[in-house]
Design an enzyme around this catalytic site. Sequence first.
Site, PDB file in Angstrom:
ATOM      1  N   GLU A  75       7.222  16.194  -5.140  1.00 24.42           N
ATOM      2  CA  GLU A  75       5.944  15.654  -5.550  1.00 24.42           C
ATOM      3  C   GLU A  75       4.771  16.384  -4.897  1.00 24.42           C
ATOM      4  OE1 GLU A  75       5.484  11.506  -4.837  1.00 24.42           O
ATOM      5  OE2 GLU A  75       4.167  11.251  -6.567  1.00 24.42           O
ATOM      6  N   ASP A  76       4.913  16.746  -3.632  1.00 22.92           N
ATOM      7  CA  ASP A  76       3.752  17.232  -2.889  1.00 22.92           C
ATOM      8  C   ASP A  76       3.747  18.725  -2.565  1.00 22.92           C
ATOM      9  OD1 ASP A  76       2.996  14.615  -2.890  1.00 22.92           O
ATOM     10  OD2 ASP A  76       3.679  14.197  -0.846  1.00 22.92           O
ATOM     11  N   ASP A 263      12.735 -25.373  11.964  1.00 19.91           N
ATOM     12  CA  ASP A 263      13.534 -24.195  12.306  1.00 19.91           C
ATOM     13  C   ASP A 263      12.687 -23.067  12.887  1.00 19.91           C
ATOM     14  OD1 ASP A 263      12.190 -23.587  10.017  1.00 19.91           O
ATOM     15  OD2 ASP A 263      13.855 -22.512   9.082  1.00 19.91           O
TER      16      ASP A 263
END
Length: 512
Positions: A75-76, A263
Amino acid sequence: MNKRLLLTHAKPFYEKNFLLELEHAIDVAAEAHKGQKRRSGEPYIVHPLSVAKTLIDWGMDIDSVIAGVLHDTVEDTDLTLEKIESLFGEDVAFLVDGVTKVSQARAGMQDLTTYLPQTKDNLSKLLIAIGHDVRVVIIKLADRLHNLETLQHKSRPKQIKIARESLEVFAPMADRLGMGRVRVQIEELAFSYLEPQEFKRLKNLIRKRLGKSTRKLGVVRDEVEKELNAQGIKHEINGRVKSIYSLHKKLQKVDGNIDDIYDLMALRVIVDTREECYKVLGVLHALYQPMIARIKDYTSAPKPNGYQSLHTTVITRSKQIVEFQIRTHEMHEYAEQGLAASFHYNEQKSSKDYTRKKGSAVLPGHLQWITQLQEIASKLRSGEDIPTSQLSIDLFGDRIFVYSPKGDIYNLPEGAFPLDFAYLVHSDVGKHANGFKVNGKIHPFDKPLQNGDVIEVMTRKNSQPKQAWLDNISTTHARNKLRSQLRKLGLVESMTNAAAIIREKTKRKKDR
Ligand code: MN
């Protein structure tokens, strides 16, 4: 983090050729990202290396770790998928491609904050569908976790966007994969950015509460330990504190009253066998008064994501309400690590076994993904070897994902028609549909859509729905909308006709 550090974290079970391959991948990624910097000013390579380290910590297989190193390159950077395939093989390339596609789909979603719940759900489904191989989603989770850990370097609007998306999409994804620890990590980080004040307030609240109750709880713990030892049940016992985000969610249910939360701190008893879980339950119920409505047996009926445990809440002699969670070591490991635990290093030699079958629905029929996940989970729990075909789950094989020209994603059943899409977008869009373009080409009303199609609905204001459309629709939603529109139209027509008849008759009478 440098290369050396990463390698020292790699555990000794990794074979030599893996270390060489990993080192090669790091060199390739470092070269590809050369000159790129993160917002923090650090070299970009720090990010993929952190992701890879997380994947090693989660016990993922070789291919996933290498894909983690390379996950942002396609992608980059200038690195191509073909190059990755030639260097590291088809499997690594497949995983990198999957991760890249998920990022692109996410970009296509534009700003998630303005989205309808249905669209968010689509994104979760898309993550899995595009993933096609659960490992893609797991790599994506490691990626997201590191982005959250370094979120302080982003602008405030970016922080909010990423944090919200993490809570709405990624935390539920981790939950679906049974990765409880990762889910909590994502939730806590995201929530601390989304509502910093509330996060701090609750953190302090928990600290104060715990100060009060820890000593009392210590007494209970001692009593229980003593009794379990007397009965010869080998066990571990420890306290677990509720996470800040889950406290926040629970407080919303009980109108903000922390006294209604039993709890906040629970005691967790871990034993060797399932039988012993029930023995422990017996011991607890003999010691203390159980709150019957709060006994939950997730060991015989696991949660959809495979979570197993026995839960019970008791009232102690000092009138303290204490929740217990009882489970085996295996159940505990699964609750923490979920599906990631299945890609354990032992199987790394046979990484071929994980391969997906490209573009085909691997599992037969129209099974719900939960059922599939449950099956896998139960097999994993019983220590069974899992066949290839089941790890590459095509969880939504019977669904397709299509896009509007703007990139919005819609989920339709396989075989859906353009009109189904139009009515999903908006009933008025369906109503005035006059034609369709699919992937830029004119598309007939009666031709089904394909996965990945981009659909443009051409509308005309005075165009009206037609009876014959009922044959070119496959979803109930569209059918209902169209029917009601046709009914209204019919009604309008007959009223117009009736009015005309009356006018006509009145006129005739007058004329007479
Ligand atoms: Mn990344």
